[in-house]
Design a protein around this motif. Structure first.
Motif, PDB file in Angstrom:
ATOM      1  N   ASP A   1       3.412  10.406  -6.050  1.00 55.14           N
ATOM      2  CA  ASP A   1       4.795  10.808  -6.290  1.00 55.14           C
ATOM      3  C   ASP A   1       5.475  11.308  -5.012  1.00 55.14           C
ATOM      4  O   ASP A   1       6.346  12.163  -5.051  1.00 55.14           O
ATOM      5  CB  ASP A   1       4.890  11.855  -7.404  1.00 55.14           C
ATOM      6  N   LEU A   2       5.040  10.796  -3.889  1.00 59.84           N
ATOM      7  CA  LEU A   2       5.761  11.000  -2.630  1.00 59.84           C
ATOM      8  C   LEU A   2       5.317   9.907  -1.669  1.00 59.84           C
ATOM      9  O   LEU A   2       4.288   9.266  -1.877  1.00 59.84           O
ATOM     10  CB  LEU A   2       5.514  12.388  -2.040  1.00 59.84           C
ATOM     11  N   LEU A   3       6.104   9.711  -0.630  1.00 56.90           N
ATOM     12  CA  LEU A   3       5.767   8.697   0.371  1.00 56.90           C
ATOM     13  C   LEU A   3       4.785   9.274   1.375  1.00 56.90           C
ATOM     14  O   LEU A   3       4.747  10.488   1.583  1.00 56.90           O
ATOM     15  CB  LEU A   3       7.039   8.257   1.110  1.00 56.90           C
ATOM     16  N   PRO A   4       3.998   8.416   2.035  1.00 55.72           N
ATOM     17  CA  PRO A   4       3.185   8.928   3.141  1.00 55.72           C
ATOM     18  C   PRO A   4       4.116   9.600   4.160  1.00 55.72           C
ATOM     19  O   PRO A   4       5.162   9.036   4.478  1.00 55.72           O
ATOM     20  CB  PRO A   4       2.557   7.664   3.754  1.00 55.72           C
ATOM     21  N   PRO A   5       3.782  10.818   4.621  1.00 53.68           N
ATOM     22  CA  PRO A   5       4.677  11.489   5.571  1.00 53.68           C
ATOM     23  C   PRO A   5       4.722  10.751   6.910  1.00 53.68           C
ATOM     24  O   PRO A   5       3.761  10.096   7.302  1.00 53.68           O
ATOM     25  CB  PRO A   5       4.056  12.877   5.730  1.00 53.68           C
ATOM     26  N   SER A   6       5.848  10.874   7.613  1.00 50.38           N
ATOM     27  CA  SER A   6       5.993  10.224   8.923  1.00 50.38           C
ATOM     28  C   SER A   6       4.921  10.713   9.891  1.00 50.38           C
ATOM     29  O   SER A   6       4.395   9.953  10.695  1.00 50.38           O
ATOM     30  CB  SER A   6       7.365  10.532   9.531  1.00 50.38           C
TER      31      SER A   6
ATOM     32  N   GLN B   1      12.137  12.128   2.743  1.00 53.77           N
ATOM     33  CA  GLN B   1      12.022  12.537   1.335  1.00 53.77           C
ATOM     34  C   GLN B   1      12.492  13.968   1.152  1.00 53.77           C
ATOM     35  O   GLN B   1      11.915  14.894   1.672  1.00 53.77           O
ATOM     36  CB  GLN B   1      10.583  12.360   0.821  1.00 53.77           C
ATOM     37  N   TRP B   2      13.586  14.061   0.447  1.00 53.47           N
ATOM     38  CA  TRP B   2      14.037  15.379   0.003  1.00 53.47           C
ATOM     39  C   TRP B   2      14.003  15.331  -1.503  1.00 53.47           C
ATOM     40  O   TRP B   2      14.507  14.378  -2.102  1.00 53.47           O
ATOM     41  CB  TRP B   2      15.495  15.646   0.383  1.00 53.47           C
ATOM     42  N   GLY B   3      13.450  16.362  -2.098  1.00 54.55           N
ATOM     43  CA  GLY B   3      13.511  16.457  -3.558  1.00 54.55           C
ATOM     44  C   GLY B   3      12.908  15.253  -4.250  1.00 54.55           C
ATOM     45  O   GLY B   3      11.831  14.791  -3.893  1.00 54.55           O
ATOM     46  N   GLY B   4      13.636  14.722  -5.226  1.00 56.60           N
ATOM     47  CA  GLY B   4      13.074  13.712  -6.123  1.00 56.60           C
ATOM     48  C   GLY B   4      13.044  12.316  -5.541  1.00 56.60           C
ATOM     49  O   GLY B   4      13.451  12.069  -4.411  1.00 56.60           O
ATOM     50  N   SER B   5      12.558  11.409  -6.367  1.00 53.93           N
ATOM     51  CA  SER B   5      12.325  10.039  -5.905  1.00 53.93           C
ATOM     52  C   SER B   5      13.622   9.330  -5.543  1.00 53.93           C
ATOM     53  O   SER B   5      13.628   8.391  -4.763  1.00 53.93           O
ATOM     54  CB  SER B   5      11.595   9.248  -6.986  1.00 53.93           C
TER      55      SER B   5
ATOM     56  N   VAL C   1       0.840  -1.208   0.000  1.00 57.02           N
ATOM     57  CA  VAL C   1       0.000   0.000   0.000  1.00 57.02           C
ATOM     58  C   VAL C   1       0.877   1.261   0.000  1.00 57.02           C
ATOM     59  O   VAL C   1       0.571   2.236  -0.700  1.00 57.02           O
ATOM     60  CB  VAL C   1      -0.968  -0.007   1.211  1.00 57.02           C
ATOM     61  N   ILE C   2       1.974   1.236   0.767  1.00 60.52           N
ATOM     62  CA  ILE C   2       2.890   2.392   0.795  1.00 60.52           C
ATOM     63  C   ILE C   2       3.438   2.647  -0.609  1.00 60.52           C
ATOM     64  O   ILE C   2       3.502   3.782  -1.081  1.00 60.52           O
ATOM     65  CB  ILE C   2       4.043   2.147   1.795  1.00 60.52           C
ATOM     66  N   LYS C   3       3.816   1.578  -1.302  1.00 66.65           N
ATOM     67  CA  LYS C   3       4.397   1.750  -2.648  1.00 66.65           C
ATOM     68  C   LYS C   3       3.345   2.223  -3.650  1.00 66.65           C
ATOM     69  O   LYS C   3       3.644   3.014  -4.546  1.00 66.65           O
ATOM     70  CB  LYS C   3       5.063   0.453  -3.102  1.00 66.65           C
ATOM     71  N   GLU C   4       2.125   1.765  -3.473  1.00 64.07           N
ATOM     72  CA  GLU C   4       1.043   2.229  -4.358  1.00 64.07           C
ATOM     73  C   GLU C   4       0.748   3.709  -4.089  1.00 64.07           C
ATOM     74  O   GLU C   4       0.544   4.494  -5.024  1.00 64.07           O
ATOM     75  CB  GLU C   4      -0.212   1.364  -4.127  1.00 64.07           C
ATOM     76  N   TYR C   5       0.743   4.095  -2.808  1.00 62.90           N
ATOM     77  CA  TYR C   5       0.562   5.507  -2.445  1.00 62.90           C
ATOM     78  C   TYR C   5       1.655   6.348  -3.110  1.00 62.90           C
ATOM     79  O   TYR C   5       1.394   7.403  -3.700  1.00 62.90           O
ATOM     80  CB  TYR C   5       0.633   5.663  -0.920  1.00 62.90           C
ATOM     81  N   GLU C   6       2.907   5.857  -3.023  1.00 61.88           N
ATOM     82  CA  GLU C   6       4.031   6.608  -3.606  1.00 61.88           C
ATOM     83  C   GLU C   6       3.868   6.732  -5.133  1.00 61.88           C
ATOM     84  O   GLU C   6       4.103   7.786  -5.716  1.00 61.88           O
ATOM     85  CB  GLU C   6       5.351   5.902  -3.286  1.00 61.88           C
ATOM     86  N   ARG C   7       3.450   5.642  -5.761  1.00 66.08           N
ATOM     87  CA  ARG C   7       3.280   5.654  -7.221  1.00 66.08           C
ATOM     88  C   ARG C   7       2.223   6.680  -7.641  1.00 66.08           C
ATOM     89  O   ARG C   7       2.409   7.425  -8.604  1.00 66.08           O
ATOM     90  CB  ARG C   7       2.870   4.252  -7.685  1.00 66.08           C
ATOM     91  N   LEU C   8       1.114   6.728  -6.895  1.00 65.42           N
ATOM     92  CA  LEU C   8       0.000   7.610  -7.273  1.00 65.42           C
ATOM     93  C   LEU C   8       0.241   9.067  -6.893  1.00 65.42           C
ATOM     94  O   LEU C   8      -0.227   9.977  -7.557  1.00 65.42           O
ATOM     95  CB  LEU C   8      -1.297   7.111  -6.628  1.00 65.42           C
TER      96      LEU C   8
ATOM     97  N   THR D   1      15.979  10.175  -3.681  1.00 68.19           N
ATOM     98  CA  THR D   1      16.395  10.323  -2.277  1.00 68.19           C
ATOM     99  C   THR D   1      15.291   9.904  -1.309  1.00 68.19           C
ATOM    100  O   THR D   1      15.431  10.064  -0.109  1.00 68.19           O
ATOM    101  CB  THR D   1      16.775  11.787  -1.979  1.00 68.19           C
ATOM    102  N   ARG D   2      14.190   9.376  -1.843  1.00 68.76           N
ATOM    103  CA  ARG D   2      13.090   8.969  -0.963  1.00 68.76           C
ATOM    104  C   ARG D   2      13.363   7.596  -0.374  1.00 68.76           C
ATOM    105  O   ARG D   2      13.799   6.689  -1.080  1.00 68.76           O
ATOM    106  CB  ARG D   2      11.779   8.877  -1.749  1.00 68.76           C
ATOM    107  N   SER D   3      13.070   7.440   0.897  1.00 65.61           N
ATOM    108  CA  SER D   3      13.173   6.097   1.476  1.00 65.61           C
ATOM    109  C   SER D   3      12.230   6.033   2.676  1.00 65.61           C
ATOM    110  O   SER D   3      11.799   7.065   3.196  1.00 65.61           O
ATOM    111  CB  SER D   3      14.604   5.806   1.921  1.00 65.61           C
TER     112      SER D   3
END
Length: 211
Positions: A124-129, A164-168, A115-122, A170-172
């Protein structure tokens, strides 16, 4: 040729995929391990052809590249007893039984990661902490993928942090259970289990099913 030769030749083909100069790749120390694993080392020119990279480990599992070639992965996959290596390295105990608690953590983390990866795909960012995992229940883009946010087998919430800083690139994110004691470190029921350990858990569980 013997079965091993064929197995090793197939593993070399898999390991060469994606290298800039597969035809100039050299291999050494190829060995077979339980669970249809081949481990070894390779060296290959870098993309500029100016130098040859140093010898690096590689792992092929069931005809696919392993999830990583980290020292941790090498310890677990390239072992005659992966369950013991998992226990010694990470404290996660699957030596004698397919532990139901670990199986639940494995399934929960797998579902949450999806679900996290699907959220990121849709988005273009990760769910915030800050919103934590509960955001996944109410967010319009992934609503309905989860009925509830699971708790770990000991009744504690799973831990989630995103960076997440900037683009994908550097996201983790991190997603883990601290185990029964709900604090960092520990072995057995108290071992910390991260979503990054999922490939190891699946591998070791598959070996106990085969035996």
């Amino acid at each position: 040729g013997s079965p091993s030769t064929t197995t090793f030749e197939k593993a070399k083909i898999v390991a060469k995929k994606g290298l800039p100069y597969p035809q100039f790749t050299a291999f050494k120390n190829l060995e077979r391990f339980p669970g249809d694993v081949v481990c070894g080392e390779f060296e290959s020119p870098d993309i500029t052809m100016r130098f040859v990279t140093q010898w690096r480990p590689f792992i092929v599992v069931k005809g696919e590249m392993g999830p990583s070639n980290s020292p941790e992965a090498v310890d677990i996959y390239c072992s005659e007893n992966p369950a013991m290596s998992l226990y010694k390295g990470l404290g996660i105990d699957l030596r004698n039984v397919n532990d139901q608690n670990i199986a639940k953590v494995r399934d929960d983390l797998s579902n949450l990661v999806e679900v996290i990866k699907e959220y990121e795909r849709l988005n273009d960012l990760l769910p915030p902490s800050s919103g934590g995992l509960s955001l996944l229940l109410n967010d319009g883009t992934v609503r309905g993928m989860l009925d509830a946010i699971p708790m770990d087998p000991w009744g504690n919430p799973y831990n989630y942090e995103s960076v997440q800083w900037g683009g994908s690139a550097t996201r983790s994110f991190e997603l883990w259970s601290f185990g029964k004691d709900n604090k960092r470190g520990g072995v057995g029921d108290n071992a910390d289990i991260s979503y990054k350990h999922l490939p190891y858990l699946i591998h070791v569980a598959s070996l106990s099913e085969e035996s």
